[in-house]
Design an enzyme around this catalytic site. Structure first.
Site, PDB file in Angstrom:
ATOM      1  N   ASP A  67       0.814  -1.212   0.000  1.00 25.08           N
ATOM      2  CA  ASP A  67       0.000   0.000   0.000  1.00 25.08           C
ATOM      3  C   ASP A  67       0.850   1.265   0.000  1.00 25.08           C
ATOM      4  O   ASP A  67       2.072   1.219   0.180  1.00 25.08           O
ATOM      5  CB  ASP A  67      -0.957  -0.003   1.206  1.00 25.08           C
ATOM      6  CG  ASP A  67      -0.267  -0.395   2.515  1.00 25.08           C
ATOM      7  OD1 ASP A  67       0.970  -0.332   2.569  1.00 25.08           O
ATOM      8  OD2 ASP A  67      -0.976  -0.758   3.458  1.00 25.08           O
ATOM      9  N   ASN A 136      -7.441  -2.596  14.400  1.00 29.30           N
ATOM     10  CA  ASN A 136      -8.838  -2.780  13.990  1.00 29.30           C
ATOM     11  C   ASN A 136      -9.013  -3.960  13.024  1.00 29.30           C
ATOM     12  O   ASN A 136     -10.081  -4.141  12.449  1.00 29.30           O
ATOM     13  CB  ASN A 136      -9.374  -1.497  13.332  1.00 29.30           C
ATOM     14  CG  ASN A 136      -8.676  -1.168  12.016  1.00 29.30           C
ATOM     15  OD1 ASN A 136      -7.727  -1.846  11.617  1.00 29.30           O
ATOM     16  ND2 ASN A 136      -9.137  -0.133  11.328  1.00 29.30           N
ATOM     17  N   HIS A 138      -7.297  -4.422  10.220  1.00 30.46           N
ATOM     18  CA  HIS A 138      -7.028  -4.187   8.793  1.00 30.46           C
ATOM     19  C   HIS A 138      -5.763  -4.915   8.348  1.00 30.46           C
ATOM     20  O   HIS A 138      -4.862  -5.207   9.139  1.00 30.46           O
ATOM     21  CB  HIS A 138      -7.016  -2.690   8.439  1.00 30.46           C
ATOM     22  CG  HIS A 138      -5.801  -1.934   8.842  1.00 30.46           C
ATOM     23  ND1 HIS A 138      -5.734  -0.568   8.863  1.00 30.46           N
ATOM     24  CD2 HIS A 138      -4.573  -2.343   9.260  1.00 30.46           C
ATOM     25  CE1 HIS A 138      -4.552  -0.174   9.250  1.00 30.46           C
ATOM     26  NE2 HIS A 138      -3.826  -1.236   9.493  1.00 30.46           N
ATOM     27  N   GLU A 143      -9.683  -1.830   5.172  1.00 32.49           N
ATOM     28  CA  GLU A 143     -10.285  -1.433   6.439  1.00 32.49           C
ATOM     29  C   GLU A 143     -11.568  -2.222   6.691  1.00 32.49           C
ATOM     30  O   GLU A 143     -12.217  -2.689   5.749  1.00 32.49           O
ATOM     31  CB  GLU A 143     -10.607   0.067   6.387  1.00 32.49           C
ATOM     32  CG  GLU A 143      -9.383   0.961   6.184  1.00 32.49           C
ATOM     33  CD  GLU A 143      -8.563   1.162   7.452  1.00 32.49           C
ATOM     34  OE1 GLU A 143      -8.354   0.194   8.215  1.00 32.49           O
ATOM     35  OE2 GLU A 143      -8.098   2.290   7.668  1.00 32.49           O
TER      36      GLU A 143
HETATM   37  P1  PGA Z   1       2.298  -1.367  12.636  1.00 32.37           P
HETATM   38  O1  PGA Z   1       1.135  -1.337  11.564  1.00 32.37           O
HETATM   39  O2  PGA Z   1       3.249  -2.404  12.187  1.00 32.37           O
HETATM   40  O3  PGA Z   1       2.880   0.027  12.583  1.00 32.37           O
HETATM   41  O4  PGA Z   1       1.672  -1.690  13.953  1.00 32.37           O
HETATM   42  C1  PGA Z   1       0.543  -2.502  11.136  1.00 32.37           C
HETATM   43  C2  PGA Z   1      -0.666  -2.195  10.297  1.00 32.37           C
HETATM   44  O5  PGA Z   1      -1.343  -1.190  10.579  1.00 32.37           O
HETATM   45  O6  PGA Z   1      -0.951  -2.966   9.362  1.00 32.37           O
END
Ligand code: PGA
Length: 243
Positions: A67, A136, A138, A143
């Site tokens: 992404d 959450n 995702h 999302e």
């Molecule tokens: P993080 O993000 O590794 O910074 O916790 C993971 C994500 O949001 O997919």
């Protein structure tokens, strides 16, 4: 789903890098799906070390990142283009033309998305997909919601994600509201998936990803349908599944 629980973030990073290294060694033209965020930073540091120690050669590796924020210039320090150069690409011998990261700055995003999916197919598909997980649920920037998009697409970020990611920006107002992400369909096509999670802020998400209801309201739950997922977590992230 195989679940591997390790003692520390350091061990998680070393194990994840070893899995990537093995994939690169055994595959003549390895295609890696890569994630950004805090979690894989240690894995990338280990991969750079392995490259410097001549344990791994990236000259035949192709990569596809999950992404990128919409509207951030690739030179912006919080863009995932910048992140990938800083943590990996500037330090290894990968060929520039083999690097793919969603582009959503000053271009026709929908045409770009179609082309991105075509490039993954043309490369033969992703052999090993590295994933993080949002609090959450995702995956990439897929999302939670009533619907999920299979393919690469432009998406709105949820308030949860904007809040979580504001730690990288000066203020929540600076966090882009949209991003381009590979869709859950594209992600689920990877031959193997390695999901990394560290820290107790991920414990609830890991519990649901492993055994909760499979629902678009928790995109990581869909991984239960994939036939080759390894979950590599430290004790804190595993706290609610070990009980
Ligand atoms: P993080 O993000 O590794 O910074 O916790 C993971 C994500 O949001 O997919």
């Amino acid at each position: 789903m195989e679940i591997v629980v390790v003692e520390s973030y350091r061990e998680l990073s070393a194990r994840a890098a070893a899995v990537v290294g093995d994939e690169i060694k055994k595959n003549r033209r390895p295609v890696l799906g890569l994630a950004t965020g805090s979690t894989p930073e240690g894995m990338y540091a280990q991969l750079v070390r392995m490259f410097n120690d001549e344990e791994v050669d990236f000259s035949n590796v192709t990569t596809f990142n999950l992404d990128e924020y919409a509207g951030l210039h690739p030179e912006h320090p919080q863009s995932y283009h910048y992140y990938m150069r800083q943590h990996l690409f500037d330090h290894i011998n990968i060929k520039k033309e083999n690097i793919h990261i969603p582009q959503c700055y000053n271009q026709d995003v929908s045409e770009f998305c179609r082309e991105y999916d075509r490039s993954v197919i043309a490369a033969g598909g992703v052999d090993l997909q590295i994933l993080g997980i949002g609090g959450n649920g995702h995956i990439g920037f897929n999302e939670p919601g009533r619907y999920l998009n299979c393919l690469t697409h432009l998406t709105d970020l949820t308030e949860d994600t904007i809040k979580d990611n504001s730690r990288f920006f000066n203020s929540p107002d600076e966090v882009p509201r949209q991003a381009v992400t590979m869709g859950m369909g594209s992600i689920m096509h990877a031959a193997k998936i390695l999901l990394l999670a560290s820290g107790n802020s991920k414990a609830r998400a890991i519990k649901h990803a492993v055994g909760g209801t499979i629902t678009t309201d928790f995109p990581a739950s869909l991984l239960q349908l994939h036939r080759d997922v390894t979950l590599l977590v430290d004790r804190e992230a595993a706290a609610l599944i070990e009980k």
